[in-house]
Design a protein around this motif. Sequence first.
Motif, PDB file in Angstrom:
ATOM      1  N   PRO A 130     -48.230  29.658  -0.906  1.00  0.00           N
ATOM      2  CA  PRO A 130     -48.102  28.982  -2.057  1.00  0.00           C
ATOM      3  C   PRO A 130     -46.829  28.231  -2.406  1.00  0.00           C
ATOM      4  CG  PRO A 130     -49.088  31.352  -2.543  1.00  0.00           C
ATOM      5  CD  PRO A 130     -48.411  31.311  -1.138  1.00  0.00           C
ATOM      6  N   ILE A 131     -47.045  27.122  -2.865  1.00  0.00           N
ATOM      7  CA  ILE A 131     -46.101  25.992  -3.183  1.00  0.00           C
ATOM      8  C   ILE A 131     -44.725  26.809  -4.065  1.00  0.00           C
ATOM      9  CG2 ILE A 131     -45.280  24.022  -4.216  1.00  0.00           C
ATOM     10  CD1 ILE A 131     -47.119  23.744  -1.605  1.00  0.00           C
ATOM     11  N   ALA A 132     -44.932  27.626  -4.994  1.00  0.00           N
ATOM     12  CA  ALA A 132     -44.316  28.373  -5.827  1.00  0.00           C
ATOM     13  C   ALA A 132     -43.348  29.073  -5.087  1.00  0.00           C
ATOM     14  CB  ALA A 132     -44.826  29.053  -6.902  1.00  0.00           C
ATOM     15  N   GLU A 133     -44.008  29.853  -4.013  1.00  0.00           N
ATOM     16  CA  GLU A 133     -43.258  30.994  -3.062  1.00  0.00           C
ATOM     17  C   GLU A 133     -42.410  30.108  -1.969  1.00  0.00           C
ATOM     18  OE1 GLU A 133     -42.348  34.547  -1.265  1.00  0.00           O
ATOM     19  OE2 GLU A 133     -42.930  33.780  -3.205  1.00  0.00           O
ATOM     20  N   GLN A 134     -42.972  28.825  -1.736  1.00  0.00           N
ATOM     21  CA  GLN A 134     -42.080  28.206  -0.661  1.00  0.00           C
ATOM     22  C   GLN A 134     -40.767  27.634  -1.506  1.00  0.00           C
ATOM     23  OE1 GLN A 134     -43.729  24.939   1.604  1.00  0.00           O
ATOM     24  NE2 GLN A 134     -45.847  26.120   1.258  1.00  0.00           N
ATOM     25  N   ILE A 135     -40.966  26.978  -2.781  1.00  0.00           N
ATOM     26  CA  ILE A 135     -39.706  26.856  -3.638  1.00  0.00           C
ATOM     27  C   ILE A 135     -38.685  27.876  -3.633  1.00  0.00           C
ATOM     28  CG2 ILE A 135     -38.984  26.041  -5.884  1.00  0.00           C
ATOM     29  CD1 ILE A 135     -41.531  24.597  -5.920  1.00  0.00           C
ATOM     30  N   ARG A 136     -39.509  29.209  -4.073  1.00  0.00           N
ATOM     31  CA  ARG A 136     -38.481  30.485  -4.241  1.00  0.00           C
ATOM     32  C   ARG A 136     -37.613  30.550  -2.997  1.00  0.00           C
ATOM     33  NH1 ARG A 136     -38.159  35.689  -3.515  1.00  0.00           N
ATOM     34  NH2 ARG A 136     -40.149  35.778  -2.533  1.00  0.00           N
ATOM     35  N   GLU A 184     -39.862  15.105  13.575  1.00  0.00           N
ATOM     36  CA  GLU A 184     -40.278  15.872  12.597  1.00  0.00           C
ATOM     37  C   GLU A 184     -39.125  16.441  11.945  1.00  0.00           C
ATOM     38  OE1 GLU A 184     -43.186  18.560  13.696  1.00  0.00           O
ATOM     39  OE2 GLU A 184     -44.891  17.074  13.793  1.00  0.00           O
ATOM     40  N   VAL A 185     -38.002  16.830  12.275  1.00  0.00           N
ATOM     41  CA  VAL A 185     -37.067  17.358  11.646  1.00  0.00           C
ATOM     42  C   VAL A 185     -36.452  16.325  10.259  1.00  0.00           C
ATOM     43  CG1 VAL A 185     -34.574  17.866  11.762  1.00  0.00           C
ATOM     44  CG2 VAL A 185     -35.864  18.558  13.492  1.00  0.00           C
ATOM     45  N   TYR A 186     -36.776  14.976  10.426  1.00  0.00           N
ATOM     46  CA  TYR A 186     -36.118  14.287   9.093  1.00  0.00           C
ATOM     47  C   TYR A 186     -37.239  14.505   8.097  1.00  0.00           C
ATOM     48  CZ  TYR A 186     -33.175  11.733  12.529  1.00  0.00           C
ATOM     49  OH  TYR A 186     -32.062  11.552  13.385  1.00  0.00           O
ATOM     50  N   HIS A 187     -38.482  14.600   8.536  1.00  0.00           N
ATOM     51  CA  HIS A 187     -39.509  14.625   7.323  1.00  0.00           C
ATOM     52  C   HIS A 187     -39.545  16.189   6.674  1.00  0.00           C
ATOM     53  CE1 HIS A 187     -41.564  11.050   8.705  1.00  0.00           C
ATOM     54  NE2 HIS A 187     -41.242  11.417   9.736  1.00  0.00           N
ATOM     55  N   PHE A 188     -39.426  16.976   7.597  1.00  0.00           N
ATOM     56  CA  PHE A 188     -39.104  18.622   7.320  1.00  0.00           C
ATOM     57  C   PHE A 188     -38.019  18.711   6.576  1.00  0.00           C
ATOM     58  CE2 PHE A 188     -42.682  19.844  10.213  1.00  0.00           C
ATOM     59  CZ  PHE A 188     -43.536  20.176   9.184  1.00  0.00           C
ATOM     60  N   GLY A 189     -37.059  18.239   6.992  1.00  0.00           N
ATOM     61  CA  GLY A 189     -35.628  18.068   6.305  1.00  0.00           C
ATOM     62  C   GLY A 189     -35.685  17.614   4.970  1.00  0.00           C
ATOM     63  N   ALA A 190     -36.349  16.547   4.690  1.00  0.00           N
ATOM     64  CA  ALA A 190     -36.284  15.874   3.455  1.00  0.00           C
ATOM     65  C   ALA A 190     -37.034  16.909   2.557  1.00  0.00           C
ATOM     66  CB  ALA A 190     -36.975  14.471   3.367  1.00  0.00           C
ATOM     67  N   PRO A 195     -32.998  23.627  14.018  1.00  0.00           N
ATOM     68  CA  PRO A 195     -34.020  24.598  14.348  1.00  0.00           C
ATOM     69  C   PRO A 195     -34.376  25.327  12.986  1.00  0.00           C
ATOM     70  CG  PRO A 195     -32.430  24.493  15.896  1.00  0.00           C
ATOM     71  CD  PRO A 195     -32.025  23.774  14.747  1.00  0.00           C
ATOM     72  N   ARG A 196     -33.527  25.759  12.341  1.00  0.00           N
ATOM     73  CA  ARG A 196     -33.622  26.491  11.044  1.00  0.00           C
ATOM     74  C   ARG A 196     -34.796  25.757   9.927  1.00  0.00           C
ATOM     75  NH1 ARG A 196     -31.417  31.215   9.813  1.00  0.00           N
ATOM     76  NH2 ARG A 196     -31.823  30.831   7.679  1.00  0.00           N
ATOM     77  N   VAL A 197     -34.602  24.376   9.952  1.00  0.00           N
ATOM     78  CA  VAL A 197     -35.456  23.643   9.088  1.00  0.00           C
ATOM     79  C   VAL A 197     -37.056  23.751   9.525  1.00  0.00           C
ATOM     80  CG1 VAL A 197     -36.399  21.186   8.456  1.00  0.00           C
ATOM     81  CG2 VAL A 197     -33.819  21.762   8.313  1.00  0.00           C
ATOM     82  N   LEU A 198     -37.118  23.654  10.818  1.00  0.00           N
ATOM     83  CA  LEU A 198     -38.526  23.798  11.555  1.00  0.00           C
ATOM     84  C   LEU A 198     -38.876  25.471  11.223  1.00  0.00           C
ATOM     85  CD1 LEU A 198     -38.241  21.786  14.828  1.00  0.00           C
ATOM     86  CD2 LEU A 198     -39.214  21.048  12.441  1.00  0.00           C
ATOM     87  N   GLN A 199     -38.143  26.325  11.396  1.00  0.00           N
ATOM     88  CA  GLN A 199     -38.371  27.723  11.483  1.00  0.00           C
ATOM     89  C   GLN A 199     -38.777  28.207   9.950  1.00  0.00           C
ATOM     90  OE1 GLN A 199     -35.186  29.706  12.435  1.00  0.00           O
ATOM     91  NE2 GLN A 199     -35.250  28.990  14.687  1.00  0.00           N
ATOM     92  N   PHE A 200     -38.325  27.413   8.910  1.00  0.00           N
ATOM     93  CA  PHE A 200     -38.676  27.718   7.523  1.00  0.00           C
ATOM     94  C   PHE A 200     -40.454  27.522   7.366  1.00  0.00           C
ATOM     95  CE2 PHE A 200     -39.822  26.467   3.291  1.00  0.00           C
ATOM     96  CZ  PHE A 200     -39.134  27.413   2.442  1.00  0.00           C
ATOM     97  N   GLY A 253     -34.831  28.002  -1.974  1.00  0.00           N
ATOM     98  CA  GLY A 253     -33.549  28.004  -2.808  1.00  0.00           C
ATOM     99  C   GLY A 253     -32.211  28.816  -2.409  1.00  0.00           C
ATOM    100  N   TRP A 254     -32.465  29.681  -1.561  1.00  0.00           N
ATOM    101  CA  TRP A 254     -31.632  30.494  -0.840  1.00  0.00           C
ATOM    102  C   TRP A 254     -31.815  30.632   0.619  1.00  0.00           C
ATOM    103  CZ3 TRP A 254     -27.709  31.016  -3.973  1.00  0.00           C
ATOM    104  CH2 TRP A 254     -27.758  30.998  -5.296  1.00  0.00           C
ATOM    105  N   TYR A 255     -32.545  29.733   1.205  1.00  0.00           N
ATOM    106  CA  TYR A 255     -32.715  29.412   2.688  1.00  0.00           C
ATOM    107  C   TYR A 255     -31.336  28.800   3.217  1.00  0.00           C
ATOM    108  CZ  TYR A 255     -34.957  28.974   7.045  1.00  0.00           C
ATOM    109  OH  TYR A 255     -34.952  28.858   8.467  1.00  0.00           O
ATOM    110  N   ARG A 256     -30.764  29.661   4.137  1.00  0.00           N
ATOM    111  CA  ARG A 256     -29.382  28.988   4.667  1.00  0.00           C
ATOM    112  C   ARG A 256     -29.495  28.233   5.866  1.00  0.00           C
ATOM    113  NH1 ARG A 256     -25.767  31.103   8.635  1.00  0.00           N
ATOM    114  NH2 ARG A 256     -27.380  32.939   9.262  1.00  0.00           N
ATOM    115  N   LEU A 257     -28.871  27.208   5.749  1.00  0.00           N
ATOM    116  CA  LEU A 257     -28.762  26.070   6.732  1.00  0.00           C
ATOM    117  C   LEU A 257     -27.254  25.868   6.962  1.00  0.00           C
ATOM    118  CD1 LEU A 257     -31.179  23.215   4.951  1.00  0.00           C
ATOM    119  CD2 LEU A 257     -31.562  24.836   6.928  1.00  0.00           C
ATOM    120  N   TRP A 258     -26.230  26.525   6.119  1.00  0.00           N
ATOM    121  CA  TRP A 258     -25.071  26.615   6.424  1.00  0.00           C
ATOM    122  C   TRP A 258     -24.420  27.492   7.392  1.00  0.00           C
ATOM    123  CZ3 TRP A 258     -22.772  31.163   5.189  1.00  0.00           C
ATOM    124  CH2 TRP A 258     -23.383  31.809   4.001  1.00  0.00           C
TER     125      TRP A 258
END
Length: 261
Positions: free
Chosen positions: A232-238, A14-20, A219-224, A241-246
Amino acid sequence: MNDVFGYVAYGDNEVYHFGALLSALKLLYHCPHANIIVATDRPEFFRPYPVETMTITAGQKELMSFGWRYHFGIKAACLIEILNRADRLIFMDSDHYPYLDPTRGFRQITPIRSFMRKCEGRHRRYPVLSGKGVKIGDYTLTGDEPMWQSGILGIHRANISALTEAYAAMLAVRELTNTDAPEQFCIGVALSRNELAVSRHHLPVSDYNTRGKKAFASPRVLQFFEMYGDAPIAEQIRRAGWYRLWRTPMDLWRQRDRWSF
């Protein structure tokens, strides 16, 4: 111009799908009007979102992978199908994501100029191709050609035939070299022959494609989506934008016992 961003996500992880999906949300944060196509065998992951899906059936996966003899053939075949719906395509692997608006990259794409992630040089195992008569179009491979990494690809619709010629050579290259790299190798060669040219990308895109980066980011991808997937989709996009994967220096310190970063 019909400018398209593309992703390919398939398989049981699922990481590949949620990552995309997270990469697409980050893209929509920086470029709200981005035209996004995802080729996937799990379209339910993407259906609620402002992206177009291209469903890959089990039968298509078997065919695209040469009867499961080379699964990266699925990615290569899907690239051709996505490009059929675009004039200019910027493709990113699911473990790549933009941190600024990458749309300026479309200006670098022409019928004779493409870009890929980076040139990795000559592969030590590919000289075995010399004298074997494997062709991409009318060009016979020697194995001395440079390897281009395909985590990022910018390509014009005019080069569908080059991708098709690359795809046709992949299984032979796979069976002769016993490596996972024929997809990117053949694409890089196909986009470099005759009057075509390929160069390194200059997009504001980061990645987590090493073992150390992936161990932190996956793990952070799945946690998001555990935290915000019902928003709501607009909130997820917001939030994307600054969700850290680095990784911060402290994250790197915690991984100090890993042999690979």
